[in-house]
Scaffold this motif. Structure first.
Motif, mmCIF file in Angstrom:
data_model
loop_
_atom_site.group_PDB
_atom_site.id
_atom_site.type_symbol
_atom_site.label_atom_id
_atom_site.label_comp_id
_atom_site.label_asym_id
_atom_site.label_seq_id
_atom_site.Cartn_x
_atom_site.Cartn_y
_atom_site.Cartn_z
ATOM 1 N N PRO A 90 0.819 -1.215 0.000
ATOM 2 C CA PRO A 90 0.000 0.000 0.000
ATOM 3 C C PRO A 90 0.851 1.264 0.000
ATOM 4 O O PRO A 90 2.020 1.241 0.362
ATOM 5 C CB PRO A 90 -0.778 -0.118 1.310
ATOM 6 C CG PRO A 90 0.133 -0.892 2.204
ATOM 7 C CD PRO A 90 0.842 -1.880 1.300
ATOM 8 N N VAL A 91 0.237 2.358 -0.389
ATOM 9 C CA VAL A 91 0.891 3.664 -0.306
ATOM 10 C C VAL A 91 0.992 4.068 1.163
ATOM 11 O O VAL A 91 2.031 4.509 1.640
ATOM 12 C CB VAL A 91 0.100 4.728 -1.114
ATOM 13 C CG1 VAL A 91 0.673 6.114 -0.891
ATOM 14 C CG2 VAL A 91 0.110 4.367 -2.590
ATOM 15 N N ASN A 92 -0.119 3.909 1.885
ATOM 16 C CA ASN A 92 -0.185 4.211 3.317
ATOM 17 C C ASN A 92 -0.463 2.916 4.069
ATOM 18 O O ASN A 92 -1.240 2.083 3.595
ATOM 19 C CB ASN A 92 -1.303 5.214 3.610
ATOM 20 C CG ASN A 92 -1.208 6.446 2.729
ATOM 21 O OD1 ASN A 92 -0.234 7.171 2.769
ATOM 22 N ND2 ASN A 92 -2.226 6.649 1.897
ATOM 23 N N ILE A 96 -6.709 0.095 2.706
ATOM 24 C CA ILE A 96 -7.459 -1.168 2.746
ATOM 25 C C ILE A 96 -7.329 -1.868 1.403
ATOM 26 O O ILE A 96 -7.590 -1.273 0.358
ATOM 27 C CB ILE A 96 -8.942 -0.888 3.052
ATOM 28 C CG1 ILE A 96 -9.071 -0.177 4.406
ATOM 29 C CG2 ILE A 96 -9.762 -2.170 3.030
ATOM 30 C CD1 ILE A 96 -10.405 0.499 4.612
ATOM 31 N N PRO A 97 -6.948 -3.170 1.416
ATOM 32 C CA PRO A 97 -6.864 -3.904 0.149
ATOM 33 C C PRO A 97 -8.251 -4.315 -0.350
ATOM 34 O O PRO A 97 -9.119 -4.679 0.435
ATOM 35 C CB PRO A 97 -6.032 -5.137 0.513
ATOM 36 C CG PRO A 97 -6.254 -5.331 1.965
ATOM 37 C CD PRO A 97 -6.515 -3.967 2.547
ATOM 38 N N VAL A 98 -8.431 -4.232 -1.656
ATOM 39 C CA VAL A 98 -9.692 -4.608 -2.294
ATOM 40 C C VAL A 98 -9.360 -5.457 -3.514
ATOM 41 O O VAL A 98 -8.477 -5.107 -4.300
ATOM 42 C CB VAL A 98 -10.485 -3.356 -2.734
ATOM 43 C CG1 VAL A 98 -11.768 -3.745 -3.445
ATOM 44 C CG2 VAL A 98 -10.781 -2.453 -1.554
ATOM 45 N N ALA A 99 -10.066 -6.570 -3.667
ATOM 46 C CA ALA A 99 -9.923 -7.412 -4.857
ATOM 47 C C ALA A 99 -11.014 -7.015 -5.842
ATOM 48 O O ALA A 99 -12.181 -6.887 -5.476
ATOM 49 C CB ALA A 99 -10.047 -8.885 -4.488
ATOM 50 N N ASP A 139 -7.899 4.310 0.447
ATOM 51 C CA ASP A 139 -7.650 5.030 1.700
ATOM 52 C C ASP A 139 -8.950 5.163 2.506
ATOM 53 O O ASP A 139 -10.012 4.704 2.082
ATOM 54 C CB ASP A 139 -6.989 6.383 1.445
ATOM 55 C CG ASP A 139 -7.870 7.376 0.692
ATOM 56 O OD1 ASP A 139 -9.101 7.180 0.602
ATOM 57 O OD2 ASP A 139 -7.320 8.362 0.177
ATOM 58 N N LYS A 140 -8.858 5.788 3.653
ATOM 59 C CA LYS A 140 -10.010 5.922 4.553
ATOM 60 C C LYS A 140 -11.172 6.685 3.927
ATOM 61 O O LYS A 140 -12.311 6.527 4.323
ATOM 62 C CB LYS A 140 -9.580 6.621 5.847
ATOM 63 C CG LYS A 140 -8.681 5.779 6.703
ATOM 64 C CD LYS A 140 -8.268 6.535 7.945
ATOM 65 C CE LYS A 140 -7.341 5.690 8.791
ATOM 66 N NZ LYS A 140 -6.888 6.401 9.989
ATOM 67 N N LYS A 141 -10.885 7.517 2.939
ATOM 68 C CA LYS A 141 -11.928 8.292 2.270
ATOM 69 C C LYS A 141 -12.565 7.529 1.114
ATOM 70 O O LYS A 141 -13.434 8.040 0.428
ATOM 71 C CB LYS A 141 -11.348 9.612 1.756
ATOM 72 C CG LYS A 141 -10.859 10.522 2.854
ATOM 73 C CD LYS A 141 -10.228 11.766 2.270
ATOM 74 C CE LYS A 141 -9.645 12.629 3.362
ATOM 75 N NZ LYS A 141 -8.892 13.755 2.830
ATOM 76 N N GLY A 142 -12.075 6.310 0.865
ATOM 77 C CA GLY A 142 -12.613 5.506 -0.224
ATOM 78 C C GLY A 142 -11.966 5.773 -1.567
ATOM 79 O O GLY A 142 -12.430 5.289 -2.591
ATOM 80 N N MET A 143 -10.891 6.533 -1.557
ATOM 81 C CA MET A 143 -10.189 6.850 -2.802
ATOM 82 C C MET A 143 -9.106 5.804 -3.060
ATOM 83 O O MET A 143 -8.368 5.434 -2.147
ATOM 84 C CB MET A 143 -9.543 8.236 -2.720
ATOM 85 C CG MET A 143 -10.534 9.367 -2.479
ATOM 86 S SD MET A 143 -11.751 9.539 -3.790
ATOM 87 C CE MET A 143 -10.725 10.040 -5.131
ATOM 88 N N GLY A 144 -9.018 5.357 -4.297
ATOM 89 C CA GLY A 144 -7.980 4.402 -4.659
ATOM 90 C C GLY A 144 -6.607 5.043 -4.606
ATOM 91 O O GLY A 144 -6.415 6.146 -5.130
#
Length: 169
Positions: A90-92, A96-99, A139-144
């Motif tokens: 991840p960047v941070n 959160i990982p998403v498939a 990220d926490k804001k839902g941005m990829g």
């Protein structure tokens, strides 16, 4: 007495059925792979995802396309040691990982998939039943924050060819 015994048997069966391990889905399997890639040292786990030529023949509908994919895949994998250790992380740390995945139909209607638009071009080269998988960190804001593809499930195993669409540019 018979009713109580029957009720007890039904309850035991329900309990045993609910305790059985649920069959994993391809996306849950990919999330496990992403988790391993996140902490992969020296690309040790990554190397287990290297496709064989026969794997790629399972994905592409024509030998000419498969040969292009094999050539590209070999080029990428022969230089895998040059990829930074965190390239698939991840960047941070709290991302959160998403498939994600897409069938050919979903790719053609790109608005229905979270895969990169670049993968649309693969539709004409892939066999009809092939599903392309990718990973994203959100990220926490839902941005990829980062995405990677293309993962495929071939003969009960996973393979990965980074940016496979580039084989057909």
């Amino acid at each position: 007495m018979m009713k109580k015994l029957l009720l007890l048997l039904v309850c035991v069966n329900v309990f045993l059925f609910s305790c059985q391990e649920k069959a994993s889905s391809p996306k849950s399997e990919l999330l496990e792979i992403i988790k391993k890639l996140r902490t992969d040292e020296d690309h040790e786990f990554l190397m287990t995802l290297r496709p064989t030529d026969s794997d790629l023949y399972e994905i592409f509908r024509d030998s000419m396309y498969t040969e292009r994919a094999i050539e590209y895949s070999n080029k990428v994998w022969n230089g895998i040691d040059k990829i930074p250790a965190n390239a698939l992380g991840p960047v941070n740390e709290d991302d959160i990982p998403v498939a994600v995945s897409a069938t050919q139909d979903q790719l053609l209607e790109w608005s229905q998939t979270d895969l990169s638009m670049d993968y649309i071009m693969l539709c004409e080269f892939l066999k009809a039943d092939v599903v392309i998988y990718g990973m994203q960190y959100v990220d926490k804001k839902g941005m990829g924050t980062k995405s990677r593809g293309a993962f495929f499930r071939v003969d009960e195993k996973w393979i990965f060819v980074p940016q496979l669409f580039r084989a057909f540019l």
